[in-house]
Write an enzyme that holds these catalytic residues in place. Structure first.
Site, mmCIF file in Angstrom:
data_model
loop_
_atom_site.group_PDB
_atom_site.id
_atom_site.type_symbol
_atom_site.label_atom_id
_atom_site.label_comp_id
_atom_site.label_asym_id
_atom_site.label_seq_id
_atom_site.Cartn_x
_atom_site.Cartn_y
_atom_site.Cartn_z
ATOM 1 N N ASP A 61 39.361 -43.653 -35.845
ATOM 2 C CA ASP A 61 38.148 -43.944 -35.088
ATOM 3 C C ASP A 61 37.701 -42.643 -34.435
ATOM 4 O O ASP A 61 38.517 -41.731 -34.222
ATOM 5 C CB ASP A 61 38.458 -45.021 -34.046
ATOM 6 N N ASP A 63 34.936 -42.233 -31.469
ATOM 7 C CA ASP A 63 34.621 -42.234 -30.038
ATOM 8 C C ASP A 63 35.835 -42.578 -29.186
ATOM 9 O O ASP A 63 36.442 -43.642 -29.331
ATOM 10 C CB ASP A 63 33.501 -43.229 -29.742
#
Length: 308
Positions: A61, A63
């Site tokens: 991922d 963010d």
């Protein structure tokens, strides 16, 4: 013991004790020899990632996992600097980013608002223009916000000869820039529609968020011939539990409270780089199932077409 019948009771008792002592000593010697022949167990975890495992890959991922804050918000700052929108729009971006930093989690409503804002801003602009600007924005706002710890994890997979992909709701153009700058294999991201190289202000399908990430990873794994039970995934958000649950080696990175709780319940590994605390090992997960899903395959095809 019958051969000892001629001895006095005292002598028989002493001799019996000697026999027992000898037998005990011999047994101890045998056990000692077995221990000496048994390889010493160090107590360390098996080597991970496994070098040369072509069926393994890692999915990160973006963010708050690879980068502090949200890529879309940093992108908005860069576009404002280049006069893509007005001060009132910047204020909205600033509020969204401040909320994200304070909460440390993804809120679907906030993220949707940010995506809508970005889509309206880039409508009518050329894809090539945004890609070029994305390179500049990475240097200005994103490079210094990469978590060194997470980058080291990604590099460990690369050093082992494995492929490493970003999987994010951020625009695929920005995600691809970040992946390339970090030396990663590539990126899966949200695809904005374009016609003749110009953005229309619409998305192709849905944002790559939550379950959609899991579908994209499934599709990519099927296309690349990966064994998901040998792959790893990393995220900070409980929204990515579907993606984390797909792989044999899920990691919670800078986790929100829901993901932290889930990781402990499932004996997943955990790393937290926000406070400088030493990374805590939560456990080794069981292998998850592997499958190809039509929705994920469609998303992967859409991304492939978009990149051509």
């Amino acid at each position: 013991m019958a051969a000892l019948g001629w001895l006095t009771p005292r002598r028989r008792s002493a001799t019996a004790r000697s026999v027992l002592a000898g037998e005990a000593s011999a047994e101890a010697a045998r056990k000692s020899a077995e221990v000496a022949e048994t390889p010493e167990v160090s107590g360390k975890e098996p080597e991970f990632p496994v070098p040369g495992d072509e069926k393994a890959a890692a999915f990160f991922d973006l963010d708050n996992t690879v980068m502090q804050g949200a890529a879309l918000f940093h992108f908005g700052r860069g576009l404002y600097k280049r006069k893509f929108f007005e001060t009132r729009d910047l204020a909205r971006f600033a509020w969204q980013q401040a909320w994200f930093r304070l909460a440390g989690v993804e809120d679907p409503e906030h993220m949707q608002d940010a995506r809508d804002s970005a889509l309206s801003i880039v409508k009518g602009h050329r894809v090539a223009e945004l890609r070029s600007i994305g390179e500049e924005i990475y240097d200005e706002y994103m490079a210094e916000r990469i978590w060194p710890g997470t980058r080291a994890l990604a590099q460990a997979h690369l050093d082992a000869g494995q492929r490493v992909w970003l999987v994010t709701a951020a625009p695929v153009e920005i995600a691809t820039v970040i992946a390339r700058r970090l030396g990663l294999t590539g990126a899966l991201g949200t695809v904005a529609e374009s016609v003749d190289g110009v953005y229309t202000g619409k998305l192709v399908g849905e944002p790559l968020h939550g379950p959609a990430k899991a579908e994209a990873v499934r599709a990519l794994a099927a296309a690349e011939g990966l064994d998901l039970s040998r792959c790893a995934a990393y995220s900070d958000s409980h929204n990515d539990i579907p993606m984390l649950s797909l792989v044999g080696h899920p990691y919670a990175i800078n986790p929100d409270s829901k993901l932290r709780k889930h990781a402990r319940e499932k004996d997943w590994r955990l790393r937290d780089y926000r406070t400088g605390r030493k990374a805590a090992k939560v456990g080794i997960p069981a292998a998850a199932g592997v499958g190809a899903v039509a929705g994920g395959t469609a998303a992967a095809i859409a991304m492939h077409r978009r990149r051509r």
